[in-house]
Design an enzyme around this catalytic site. Structure first.
Site, PDB file in Angstrom:
ATOM      1  N   GLU A 105       0.808  -1.222   0.000  1.00 35.62           N
ATOM      2  CA  GLU A 105       0.000   0.000   0.000  1.00 35.62           C
ATOM      3  C   GLU A 105       0.847   1.281   0.000  1.00 35.62           C
ATOM      4  O   GLU A 105       0.587   2.211  -0.763  1.00 35.62           O
ATOM      5  CB  GLU A 105      -0.965   0.011   1.189  1.00 35.62           C
ATOM      6  CG  GLU A 105      -2.178  -0.904   1.009  1.00 35.62           C
ATOM      7  CD  GLU A 105      -1.887  -2.353   1.369  1.00 35.62           C
ATOM      8  OE1 GLU A 105      -0.790  -2.631   1.891  1.00 35.62           O
ATOM      9  OE2 GLU A 105      -2.751  -3.220   1.136  1.00 35.62           O
ATOM     10  N   HIS A 160     -10.534  -4.760   9.636  1.00 34.36           N
ATOM     11  CA  HIS A 160     -11.192  -4.483   8.353  1.00 34.36           C
ATOM     12  C   HIS A 160     -12.452  -3.645   8.542  1.00 34.36           C
ATOM     13  O   HIS A 160     -13.265  -3.564   7.632  1.00 34.36           O
ATOM     14  CB  HIS A 160     -11.582  -5.780   7.639  1.00 34.36           C
ATOM     15  CG  HIS A 160     -10.459  -6.429   6.886  1.00 34.36           C
ATOM     16  ND1 HIS A 160      -9.396  -7.018   7.512  1.00 34.36           N
ATOM     17  CD2 HIS A 160     -10.238  -6.591   5.557  1.00 34.36           C
ATOM     18  CE1 HIS A 160      -8.570  -7.527   6.608  1.00 34.36           C
ATOM     19  NE2 HIS A 160      -9.050  -7.279   5.409  1.00 34.36           N
TER      20      HIS A 160
END
Lengths: 348, 328
Positions: free
Chosen positions: B60, B129
């Site tokens: 990322e 998440h």
């Protein structure tokens, strides 16, 4: 030449054959000497409190930036680096007066006094900045290479960083992406053996940095970063490889910085004997001696060259920085966001 | 006017912008051959190829930095981060580079990137998440933050974000990709600043954004029906900068405020809106402003605990009634 496994300086000064013309050799001597005197003058200005914040000097590493960029197209190729960035900017074509003015925090500085020593920028000369997060420029450099490839132009991206940056995750993420997408990027590792104050073998499992490129199947080479001929010859191979569309290349240059990591650094972690050995392989002394041996310059002409440089830094560069205005406080909030961007108001 | 799902609206904006400008690219995990976890780039790999629709490695910070570096040279990347929880890894490049490069270069460089990412609690996805990050990004100078609550906004904000020369973070929501709504057929761009009145009212202002705008609207309907309270709903689709003028305008009309956010309360949208109210229209208030927020916990896996951690329409109704000194 080979660099011994414990990274001691190597005294083998033999050079097969220089690839540089006499004229270029002389210019590079002048440029490297200018770089040294510029950095030394920065040191003085810092002590005089004309320069604030952090200051990371390049003295001792001059052959790295000069050898690599001489083999590239400074001003055209996109160059990015960390916080030890004054000399890379100047070699790319940034006016030394604008660099010094930036260090003096003036509006005429190359980042308009908003950046400082660690954040020099010169978009016109494709010097894309000095950044202060160790390893931060790796992905930015790969992104510039991606843009070059998308635009089908023939520049390359060059990322100069130190050995310690290779212990950041960004190194691995960036090497991987550069190889997967076969991007035109040259990674130059200026291995000065220290990450701030920690010697390389105390922080880094594999001390030969070029070996780490093998993990990504990126061709790599290690060479003596103190010898301009050797840096140039290695960089010539590296730059040609990248510009010919063969993907990334990793070049490791064994070098040494004379000053501490920054000005707040006591430098107490280094062995006096080690410093002496490396100062015996000063890149400018080596180059000067070589050019004297080749009959291109005399000790006396070198001396007058030095004198002229010191004078011009004082009369031209320092005077400009001193006399320049500071940024107006009324412009504090300028440059945070784009001005009058029509899409902020929905394209109207 | 077509009815589109939220993901279809995002996909349409991608497609139009990529057709418009060859330097617009999209990148992220599984966005190419797989078509995107939320289908936001479905079919575009086939149309624009692997050089412009880029399946990235799971790196990322690396690929976000790559997009930012490319944007220095005029490329306009739309970066998808699969879950906003993963964007924590990219905060260095987003905050230290994209948001600061214009300033620290004295205006020479800019980073016109778009970073899209869904935040929020879906269905038992667990602590790593389910969190939200808008509270982090909305406090960063140099970074715009928008958060669409409808397909129309999802389309129009992305269109403007791509063309804007500032970095823009777009906060989406995992539960909203299948939300349907009308989107005009002709091309349009929405402003990246401001707020909209999602429902007119006179008695109290409910401030929502993204999914909480929908909770506010449902609560407003119930309040009107059951309690005769007419709530105004302001949709704060722009979180940085927040629309101080729009907030004050509504307060001058309703004199009461409730902020509804899916995230936990500390240092969030609610606290910031309250600060704006205090600074701009304190003396308009007839009652102390309140906020409805998530419990201050990592989001649990267990369904009952997860439900208890996240606010709902009932919580909004109760908080409004409390503002009036009533209870249900």
């Amino acid at each position: 030449m080979t660099v011994t496994p414990n990274h001691r300086a190597n005294n083998d000064d033999t050079v097969d054959q220089s690839q540089l013309s006499d004229e270029v050799k002389l210019r590079l001597l002048q440029e490297m000497l200018y770089a040294r005197r510029f950095e030394e003058r920065c040191y003085e200005a810092y002590v005089e409190r004309k320069i604030g914040g952090f200051l990371h000097l390049y003295s001792g590493e001059e052959a790295c930036a000069h050898g690599v960029l001489e083999a590239a197209r400074p001003g055209e190729d996109y160059v990015i680096t960390g916080y030890r960035d004054h000399i890379h900017a100047i070699k790319c074509g940034t006016d030394p007066r604008a660099v010094m003015a930036e260090l003096f925090a003036k509006e005429t500085g190359c980042s308009k006094g908003r950046g400082g020593s660690m954040h020099l920028f010169d978009a016109e000369h494709h010097f894309m900045g000095g950044y202060a997060l160790v390893g931060g420029p790796f992905p930015l450099a790969v992104g510039m290479a991606k843009a070059i490839k998308l635009r089908r132009s023939d520049e390359i991206a060059i990322c100069f960083l130190g050995d310690a940056a290779n212990n950041q995750g960004t190194f691995h993420e960036s090497m991987n992406m550069a190889k997967v997408w076969n991007l035109p990027i040259l990674f130059v590792c200026e291995n000065n053996l220290y990450g701030i104050g920690t010697r390389i073998e105390r922080s880094t499992a594999v001390t030969d940095q070029y070996k780490r490129a093998a993990a990504y199947d990126i061709p790599a080479q290690q060479t003596d970063g103190q010898d301009l001929d050797k840096v140039y010859a290695a960089a010539r191979v590296a730059v040609d490889h990248v510009r010919s569309g063969n993907g990334p290349y990793f070049l490791e240059l064994m070098t040494y910085r004379y000053r501490g990591h920054s000005m707040s650094d006591s430098n107490a972690y280094r062995d006096a004997e080690e410093e002496k050995v490396w100062q015996g392989r000063d890149p400018i002394d080596l180059w000067k001696e070589r050019l004297i041996n080749q009959g291109l310059i005399t000790a006396e002409t070198f001396k007058s060259m030095d004198h002229e440089i010191i004078e011009s830094i004082e009369d031209d560069v320092i005077a400009f920085a001193e006399s320049s205005p500071e940024p107006a406080v009324s412009e504090l909030e300028k440059y945070v966001l784009a001005e009058n961007d029509p899409y902020v108001t929905g394209g109207k | 006017m077509a009815e589109l799902m939220y993901w279809e609206a995002i996909r349409r904006a991608h497609d139009e912008e990529m057709a418009h400008d060859p330097l617009v690219i999209a990148m992220g995990e599984d966005i190419g051959i797989a078509g995107g976890t939320y289908k936001a780039t479905q079919g575009l790999f086939e149309k624009y190829g692997s050089e412009r629709i880029i399946d990235t490695p799971i790196s990322e910070n690396g690929y976000t930095g790559l997009g930012i570096g490319a944007s220095f040279l005029g490329v306009r990347p739309i970066i998808e981060i699969m879950s906003v929880n993963f964007a924590w890894l990219a905060t260095d490049q987003i905050v230290n580079t994209a948001a600061k490069v214009r300033y620290m270069s004295g205006g020479q460089l800019e980073a016109p990137v778009v970073i899209r990412s869904p935040g929020g609690t879906a269905h038992q996805l667990g602590a790593q998440h389910s969190a939200r990050m808008e509270k982090v990004f909305m406090g960063i100078a140099g970074l715009r933050v928008v958060t669409p609550s409808s397909p129309k906004q999802a389309y129009g904000l992305l269109k403007s974000a791509v063309r804007c020369n500032d970095p823009v973070f777009i906060n989406e929501h995992e539960l909203m990709y299948n939300l349907k709504g009308d989107v005009p057929d002709e091309e349009f761009f929405l402003p990246l600043e401001g707020s909209t009145v999602a429902r007119e009212g006179t008695d109290i202002t409910l401030f929502g954004y993204n999914i909480s705008t929908h909770w506010c609207l449902q609560a407003a309907t119930e309040l009107s029906r059951e309690h005769g309270i007419e709530a105004e709903v302001i949709d704060l689709y722009a979180l940085n900068p927040l629309d101080a003028e729009g907030i004050a305008r509504s307060l001058r009309k309703t004199h009461r405020a409730l902020i509804v956010e899916e995230a936990e309360a500390p240092v969030g949208v609610g606290s910031e809106v309250m600060a704006i109210i205090n600074e701009n229209c304190f003396f308009e208030l007839d009652a102390a402003p309140r906020r409805v927020s998530a419990a201050n916990v990592p989001i649990p896996y267990n369904h009952s605990l997860e439900k208890a951690a996240i606010p709902n329409v009932k919580d909004v109704v109760s908080a409004v009634l409390a503002t009036f000194g009533l209870s249900n």
